[in-house]
Design an enzyme around this catalytic site. Structure first.
Site, mmCIF file in Angstrom:
data_model
loop_
_atom_site.group_PDB
_atom_site.id
_atom_site.type_symbol
_atom_site.label_atom_id
_atom_site.label_comp_id
_atom_site.label_asym_id
_atom_site.label_seq_id
_atom_site.Cartn_x
_atom_site.Cartn_y
_atom_site.Cartn_z
ATOM 1 N N HIS A 98 0.865 -1.183 0.000
ATOM 2 C CA HIS A 98 0.000 0.000 0.000
ATOM 3 C C HIS A 98 0.897 1.227 0.000
ATOM 4 O O HIS A 98 1.736 1.386 0.890
ATOM 5 C CB HIS A 98 -0.906 0.019 1.233
ATOM 6 C CG HIS A 98 -1.921 -1.062 1.254
ATOM 7 N ND1 HIS A 98 -3.199 -0.889 0.761
ATOM 8 C CD2 HIS A 98 -1.850 -2.343 1.692
ATOM 9 C CE1 HIS A 98 -3.875 -2.012 0.904
ATOM 10 N NE2 HIS A 98 -3.074 -2.912 1.463
ATOM 11 N N VAL A 99 0.733 2.080 -0.995
ATOM 12 C CA VAL A 99 1.475 3.332 -1.106
ATOM 13 C C VAL A 99 0.455 4.441 -0.908
ATOM 14 O O VAL A 99 -0.461 4.600 -1.724
ATOM 15 C CB VAL A 99 2.169 3.442 -2.486
ATOM 16 C CG1 VAL A 99 2.914 4.752 -2.614
ATOM 17 C CG2 VAL A 99 3.102 2.249 -2.703
#
Length: 142
Positions: A98-99
């Site tokens: 997850h960015v």
């Protein structure tokens, strides 16, 4: 894949997406920018990563790509988050980073991606843990 997916013979959705057999559509974002980086190789979760050069270098490639994508979208990577949900709190058993950049859409979303919780592991924490394990293994072999 979850046990239920295996029993029902359902394929991994991320394997289908990276393989090109299905497309993806954005449904909801936790923050202004929410990107998933998914490796082509099917690695189940952070729990199945090993302190091998292969996995350590994969995580570094994912980190560098995440930083590039954040910068392209006008975010400072130092003020953003990158991490993984830890089983059993992950929804897809295919490793995905997850960015997250920008403000959170809600307090609940912020909590879902909060470092130090049992359900979320920061990328740099994971990298440090694997590197420490690798050094311990190398020391044991000497």
């Amino acid at each position: 894949m979850t046990l239920l997916d295996r029993i029902l013979c359902r394929p991994c959705i991320f394997c289908e997406i990276v393989g090109g057999s299905t497309s993806a559509e954005l449904i909801y974002k936790a923050t202004e920018t929410h990107i998933l980086i998914v490796p082509v190789a099917h690695i189940q979760t952070v729990k199945t990563l090993t302190p091998t050069t292969e996995h350590i270098s994969l995580l570094e490639k994912m980190r560098l790509k995440g930083m590039d994508l954040l910068r392209e979208r006008g975010h400072d990577p130092e003020e953003s988050k990158m991490g993984f949900h830890v089983p059993p709190f992950n929804t897809v058993d295919h490793l995905h980073l997850h960015v997250l950049g920008g403000a959170y859409k809600s307090r609940l979303r912020k909590l879902k991606y909060e470092t130090g919780r049992m359900w979320y592991m920061d990328l740099t924490q994971l990298q440090a843990d694997l590197e420490r394990k690798r050094r311990l293994q190398e020391g044991a072999r000497l």
